[in-house]
Design an enzyme around this catalytic site. Structure first.
Site, PDB file in Angstrom:
ATOM      1  N   SER A 129     -51.105  17.089   3.712  1.00 28.50           N
ATOM      2  CA  SER A 129     -50.517  16.271   2.663  1.00 28.50           C
ATOM      3  C   SER A 129     -51.483  15.185   2.212  1.00 28.50           C
ATOM      4  O   SER A 129     -52.273  14.694   3.017  1.00 28.50           O
ATOM      5  CB  SER A 129     -49.239  15.625   3.208  1.00 28.50           C
ATOM      6  N   TYR A 153     -45.639   9.923   9.959  1.00 28.11           N
ATOM      7  CA  TYR A 153     -45.613  11.284   9.366  1.00 28.11           C
ATOM      8  C   TYR A 153     -47.028  11.645   8.902  1.00 28.11           C
ATOM      9  O   TYR A 153     -47.546  12.706   9.245  1.00 28.11           O
ATOM     10  CB  TYR A 153     -44.629  11.331   8.198  1.00 28.11           C
ATOM     11  N   LYS A 157     -49.900  14.635  10.262  1.00 29.17           N
ATOM     12  CA  LYS A 157     -50.647  15.589   9.419  1.00 29.17           C
ATOM     13  C   LYS A 157     -52.144  15.458   9.685  1.00 29.17           C
ATOM     14  O   LYS A 157     -52.862  16.443   9.866  1.00 29.17           O
ATOM     15  CB  LYS A 157     -50.354  15.327   7.935  1.00 29.17           C
TER      16      LYS A 157
HETATM   17  C1  WQD Z   1     -42.942   9.222  -5.733  1.00 31.07           C
HETATM   18  C2  WQD Z   1     -42.872   7.958  -6.583  1.00 31.07           C
HETATM   19  C3  WQD Z   1     -41.962   6.066  -5.425  1.00 31.07           C
HETATM   20  C4  WQD Z   1     -37.932   7.791  -4.942  1.00 31.07           C
HETATM   21  C5  WQD Z   1     -44.090  11.409  -0.195  1.00 31.07           C
HETATM   22  C6  WQD Z   1     -44.910  11.678   1.041  1.00 31.07           C
HETATM   23  C7  WQD Z   1     -45.758  12.909   0.833  1.00 31.07           C
HETATM   24  C8  WQD Z   1     -44.875  14.054   0.444  1.00 31.07           C
HETATM   25  C9  WQD Z   1     -44.152  13.705  -0.855  1.00 31.07           C
HETATM   26  C10 WQD Z   1     -43.934  15.443   2.131  1.00 31.07           C
HETATM   27  C11 WQD Z   1     -43.288   6.703  -5.829  1.00 31.07           C
HETATM   28  C12 WQD Z   1     -41.038   6.476  -6.563  1.00 31.07           C
HETATM   29  C13 WQD Z   1     -39.263   7.597  -5.242  1.00 31.07           C
HETATM   30  C14 WQD Z   1     -36.939   6.998  -5.575  1.00 31.07           C
HETATM   31  C15 WQD Z   1     -38.660   5.868  -6.803  1.00 31.07           C
HETATM   32  N1  WQD Z   1     -43.929  14.318   1.465  1.00 31.07           N
HETATM   33  N2  WQD Z   1     -39.618   6.649  -6.177  1.00 31.07           N
HETATM   34  N3  WQD Z   1     -37.352   6.059  -6.485  1.00 31.07           N
HETATM   35  O1  WQD Z   1     -43.930   8.751  -1.654  1.00 31.07           O
HETATM   36  O2  WQD Z   1     -45.555   9.824  -3.308  1.00 31.07           O
HETATM   37  O3  WQD Z   1     -44.944  11.056  -1.248  1.00 31.07           O
HETATM   38  O4  WQD Z   1     -43.349  12.542  -0.582  1.00 31.07           O
HETATM   39  O5  WQD Z   1     -44.681  16.371   2.085  1.00 31.07           O
HETATM   40  O6  WQD Z   1     -46.428  13.228   2.029  1.00 31.07           O
HETATM   41  O7  WQD Z   1     -45.791  10.578   1.265  1.00 31.07           O
HETATM   42  O8  WQD Z   1     -43.248  10.767  -3.041  1.00 31.07           O
HETATM   43  O9  WQD Z   1     -41.255  11.297  -4.354  1.00 31.07           O
HETATM   44  O10 WQD Z   1     -41.022   9.662  -2.420  1.00 31.07           O
HETATM   45  O11 WQD Z   1     -42.236   8.962  -4.506  1.00 31.07           O
HETATM   46  O12 WQD Z   1     -38.994   5.004  -7.634  1.00 31.07           O
HETATM   47  O13 WQD Z   1     -35.689   7.128  -5.317  1.00 31.07           O
HETATM   48  O14 WQD Z   1     -41.507   7.747  -6.976  1.00 31.07           O
HETATM   49  O15 WQD Z   1     -42.067   4.645  -5.336  1.00 31.07           O
HETATM   50  O16 WQD Z   1     -43.959   5.841  -6.755  1.00 31.07           O
HETATM   51  P1  WQD Z   1     -44.450   9.972  -2.334  1.00 31.07           P
HETATM   52  P2  WQD Z   1     -41.847  10.209  -3.544  1.00 31.07           P
END
Ligand code: WQD
Length: 344
Positions: A129, A153, A157
């Site tokens: 990841s 997490y 990885k």
């Molecule tokens: C994306 C953007 C949030 C939810 C994580 C893990 C990565 C992979 C994918 C597993 C960010 C914003 C999110 C919400 C929001 N996981 N957001 N409101 O954090 O980039 O990656 O998930 O494989 O390893 O690190 O993904 O989708 O959680 O967030 O504003 O309810 O959306 O702040 O900018 P992230 P995400």
């Protein structure tokens, strides 16, 4: 000649799409899954979407008492290699329960490695990841970026990547690709398989999707004061179907190697979109309103990250093909046809 591939976590969101892609290429599969974060119905849908030889082993790869059974099953299957996607994946949960994350994620990987060694099938594509990259890299991030995971997490990885590199160094028969996913979203265009998170979604797209279908009242936008074009977080969203093709391309690549080794490869589009841009695109695709309110930043979030996808293109002959519109339209089709996921 039919390749015989173990897909650990093959009933999951990414895993089910990888299984469809590999079956379409003529591979025979052994799916190993404990269904702790997936559903047996996904296996039925995989077989609905792609004909081919599929065996299923319901097992917990982190359970020491099941280790011998798993090793024997992989040997009996006559594996040629594996795609390893089984593991816990919630960033916030990993901060609260680090020991469980290390035990499950590293334990599962070690069991699969032992099984592949026993089957003399030393080929593995590991689901890593972009979270292994810290927040101090220059975008677009390439594979040489400093590895600075900011949560347990992400560290599981990173540690598994390093374990696989050590193993490939100790035994040159091992052929390893660590695929560093950016942000997987979307669903198979049929709408029959897709992301089905347990409980309240951690990730942006499944949350937006549940707001659009009326399961959630509104989206919380975690901060609009980041140094980005509209103040909200920017990520490299990649269609899960493109991601699945990347796994098949990685297995093909490993099959061409005259000797072993380990390589890290980004799977991303190279383009970043903000939270608000993703919301607007999903509104267009679903023709539904997506109410939201801006809330404080989420701990551990970084402002912006998107991939340099050059190495995947050079080594795998792979590049992402699907647009943000495709991602939203396919995610919405899955969600609207399956409002309660596989339990629908
Ligand atoms: C994306 C953007 C949030 C939810 C994580 C893990 C990565 C992979 C994918 C597993 C960010 C914003 C999110 C919400 C929001 N996981 N957001 N409101 O954090 O980039 O990656 O998930 O494989 O390893 O690190 O993904 O989708 O959680 O967030 O504003 O309810 O959306 O702040 O900018 P992230 P995400």
């Amino acid at each position: 000649m039919t390749r015989r591939i173990v897909v650990a976590g093959g009933a999951g969101y990414i895993g089910s799409h990888v299984c469809v892609e590999l079956l379409e290429r003529g591979d025979a599969l052994l799916i190993i899954d404990d269904f702790s974060n997936s559903h047996p119905e996904a296996v039925a849908r995989i077989q609905e979407l792609a004909k081919g030889d599929v065996e299923l082993l319901k097992a917990d790869m982190a359970d020491e008492t099941q280790r011998d059974m798993i090793i024997n099953a992989v040997k009996a299957f006559g594996a040629d290699g594996a795609v390893h996607l089984a593991g816990l994946k919630a960033v916030g949960e990993s901060v609260a329960e680090p020991a469980r994350y290390y035990r499950v994620n590293l334990g599962s990987a070690l069991t699969l490695i032992a099984a592949l060694e026993a089957a003399d099938a030393k080929t593995i594509v590991f689901s890593s990841s972009a979270t292994v990259y810290g927040e101090h890299n220059q975008n677009p991030v390439d594979e040489n970026g400093a590895n600075g995971p900011t949560n347990p997490y992400g560290r599981t990885k990173y540690f598994i990547e390093e374990m696989l590199k050590d193993i490939a160094h100790s035994d040159p028969e091992w052929r390893v690709v660590n695929l560093r996913y950016f942000n997987p979203v979307g669903a198979h265009p049929s709408g029959r398989i897709g992301e089905d998170p347990n409980g309240i979604p951690n990730n942006l797209f499944p949350f937006i999707s549940q707001v659009a279908v009326g399961k959630r009242e509104k989206l919380s936008v975690f901060g609009d004061d980041y140094p980005t074009r509209d103040g909200t977080g920017v990520r490299d969203y990649i269609h899960v179907a493109d991601l699945a093709r990347g796994h098949a391309a990685a297995l093909d690549y490993l099959g061409t190697l005259s000797k072993g080794g380990a390589t890290d490869i980004n799977l991303g589009t190279g383009v970043g979109y903000s939270v608000l841009e993703a919301v607007a695109a999903f509104k267009r695709a679903s023709n539904r309103d997506i109410p939201y309110e801006v809330t404080p930043r989420r701990d551990g979030d970084i402002a912006e990250i998107y991939a340099n996808p050059k190495r995947a293109e050079t080594l795998l002959g792979w590049r992402a093909e699907k647009s943000l519109e495709d991602m939203c339209a396919d995610h919405w089709r899955w969600q609207s046809h399956n409002p309660d996921g596989y339990k629908s």
